[in-house]
Each structure stands twice: as structure tokens, then as C-alpha cells.
Design a protein around this motif. Structure first.
Motif, short mmCIF file in Angstrom:
data_model
loop_
_atom_site.label_atom_id
_atom_site.label_comp_id
_atom_site.label_asym_id
_atom_site.label_seq_id
_atom_site.Cartn_x
_atom_site.Cartn_y
_atom_site.Cartn_z
N UNK A 195 0.82 -1.21 0.00
CA UNK A 195 0.00 0.00 0.00
C UNK A 195 0.86 1.26 0.00
N UNK A 196 1.67 1.45 1.05
CA UNK A 196 2.47 2.66 1.17
C UNK A 196 3.71 2.36 2.01
N UNK A 197 4.66 3.29 1.99
CA UNK A 197 5.82 3.21 2.86
C UNK A 197 6.29 4.63 3.18
N UNK A 198 7.05 4.81 4.27
CA UNK A 198 7.46 6.16 4.65
C UNK A 198 8.69 6.62 3.88
N UNK A 199 8.65 7.86 3.46
CA UNK A 199 9.80 8.49 2.81
C UNK A 199 10.17 9.73 3.61
N UNK A 200 11.44 9.89 3.93
CA UNK A 200 11.87 11.01 4.75
C UNK A 200 11.99 12.27 3.91
N UNK A 201 11.27 13.29 4.30
CA UNK A 201 11.33 14.58 3.64
C UNK A 201 11.94 15.63 4.54
N UNK A 202 11.88 16.89 4.13
CA UNK A 202 12.49 17.96 4.91
C UNK A 202 11.74 18.22 6.22
N UNK A 203 10.47 17.83 6.27
CA UNK A 203 9.67 18.06 7.47
C UNK A 203 9.30 16.75 8.15
N UNK A 204 10.09 15.74 7.98
CA UNK A 204 9.79 14.44 8.56
C UNK A 204 9.36 13.45 7.49
N UNK A 205 8.73 12.37 7.92
CA UNK A 205 8.31 11.33 6.98
C UNK A 205 6.95 11.66 6.36
N UNK A 206 6.82 11.30 5.10
CA UNK A 206 5.52 11.37 4.46
C UNK A 206 5.17 10.00 3.88
#
Length: 234
Positions: A195-206
Motif C-alpha cells: 500500500x504505502x511506505x514512509x519516505x523522509x522529507x524535509x519536514x519528517x516522513x511522508x
């Protein structure tokens, strides 16, 4: 079937899965095992349901769900691999702030499925001929689903078939989806998010949503063994 799944480099596999949502492991099944799975497609006593994709506009081709009890080889795959994946699945939930955790052992997870009325096995064999394809989708069969699944590729590209690449799309914030294309060989395994997985961005995970499918087969026949850990509603 070879090798022992427990002897794979799980540290590397899980690192790559965590960073990209999908990872390919070469030559997990030998040629004889691939041939046996392909032959089993015509053994009607192994399956509970056959789906013709055109009927539901899922694509063009056919797949069959195994019935209970699932073949011993599938049970072995699940029991060996699930405990390797469940800690990562829980880490994904924590990173995304989702209040959901998965049991570390397969039997307990399957019991949770059954408590929700999800009692039917969902592992399956898929077959595509010339012109066959599978639209982008997610294999979600009820309220409870495990966020990681497996696919084993049973034919040799450019020998048994042409085309038929394994395709994923990965959503990105404020941008178009990113396509990811695999061209697995006979015996290869892909581990990928359901379904989905977390990706780390500049403001945390999305949360990055992922769908998967199969591009058009131009000639020949293509078979895949799909291993899904959660059950479907009866």
C-alpha cells in the motif's frame, strides 16, 4: 526451492526495501521449482477461485487463488519471511505516526485476520498470454492487511515471453507519481510494499502510496507466483 530464505542477506534487502519500497533478489527459485509452479496452474484442486481479468477490467489475463490449506511450499515461504518483514512494517507505522503494530509471528497475524472475518487465503498464481497486462492496483482484501508482499517470476524474459515488465508507481508530494520498472528473470523475487511506505522529507516522513501492475506482454506466456500474508473476507 533454493536457497534457504533465512540465508539471504536480509540486512541489505530490508535496507533497500525501506529506502525504495521495492527490492529485487536474484535467483531465489531454481529452474525446476519454477517449472513445477507453472505446471501446477492446471491443477484445479489446488485453487479456490479463478479470476478472468477482462471481466472486471483488471487487465487481460487470468489468476487463481490457492485454497486452504495452501501448498506446503507457500506456508514455508510465509513462515520464514514474515518474521523478517514484520519489524520493518512496524517501523513504517511508527515513522508515519500510525497507531498500528503487527505481530512478530505469522500465526498471530493470521488469527487477527480471522477475527475480522478474513479467512480466505490470497496467495495466487497469475498467467498472461500475448496482449496480457495488469492494471495498476493494490492487493487489499479487508480491514487488516500486511504492508509488504512478494512476487516470484517463473518464466525467462526474451525466451518464454517478451514485454510484461513489473511496474510500480510511487506517489510524491506536490509532484506526479514516479514509475519504477523491473525486468526480473526466471527465479527472481521482488519484495514490495502492498500500500504505502514512509519516505523522509524535509519536514519528517511522508506517506508514499505505491501501486503495482504488469506492462503488456507482446508474445509468449508469463507466470507469476504472488505471496500475500493477509487473508480476504469470505
Amino acid at each position: 526451492m533454493n536457497p534457504d530464505f533465512l540465508k539471504l542477506n536480509w540486512h541489505s534487502l530490508l535496507e533497500n526495501l525501506n529506502s525504495s519500497g521495492a527490492v529485487l533478489q536474484k535467483k531465489v527459485l531454481d529452474e525446476a521449482s519454477c517449472s513445477e509452479w507453472i505446471s501446477s496452474y492446471d491443477q484445479s484442486d489446488l485453487f479456490r477461485k479463478t479470476v478472468v481479468m477482462e471481466k472486471y477490467r483488471f487487465g487481460s489475463g487470468e489468476y487463481k487463488y490457492f485454497k486452504n490449506p495452501e501448498p506446503e511450499q507457500i506456508t514455508k515461504i510465509k513462515k520464514e519471511i514474515y518474521p523478517k518483514l514484520s519489524p520493518l512494517a512496524n517501523q513504517w507505522m511508527e515513522n508515519l505516526g500510525i497507531n498500528n503494530r503487527f505481530p512478530l509471528d505469522l500465526n498471530t497475524f493470521q488469527d487477527l485476520c480471522k477475527e475480522k472475518g478474513q479467512t480466505q487465503p490470497t496467495s495466487l498464481l497469475l498467467k498472461y498470454g500475448k496482449g496480457g497486462f495488469n492494471t495498476l492496483h493494490q492487493d487489499l482484501y479487508g480491514d487488516i492487511y500486511f504492508p509488504i508482499q512478494l512476487a516470484f517470476f517463473l518464466n525467462e524474459p526474451d525466451k518464454d515471453y517478451e514485454g510484461g515488465e513489473f511496474v510500480l508507481t510511487q506517489s510524491r508530494p506536490r509532484a506526479q507519481s514516479k514509475p519504477i520498472v523491473f525486468r526480473p528473470e526466471r527465479g527472481d523475487m521482488i519484495i514490495f510494499t502492498t500500500d504505502f511506505f514512509p519516505v523522509k522529507g524535509v519536514k519528517g516522513y511522508y506517506r508514499s502510496q505505491v501501486k503495482h501492475g504488469v506492462s503488456e506482454v507482446h508474445s509468449g506466456n508469463r507466470h507469476t507466483l504472488g505471496i500475500i500474508f493477509h487473508y480476504a473476507v469470505s
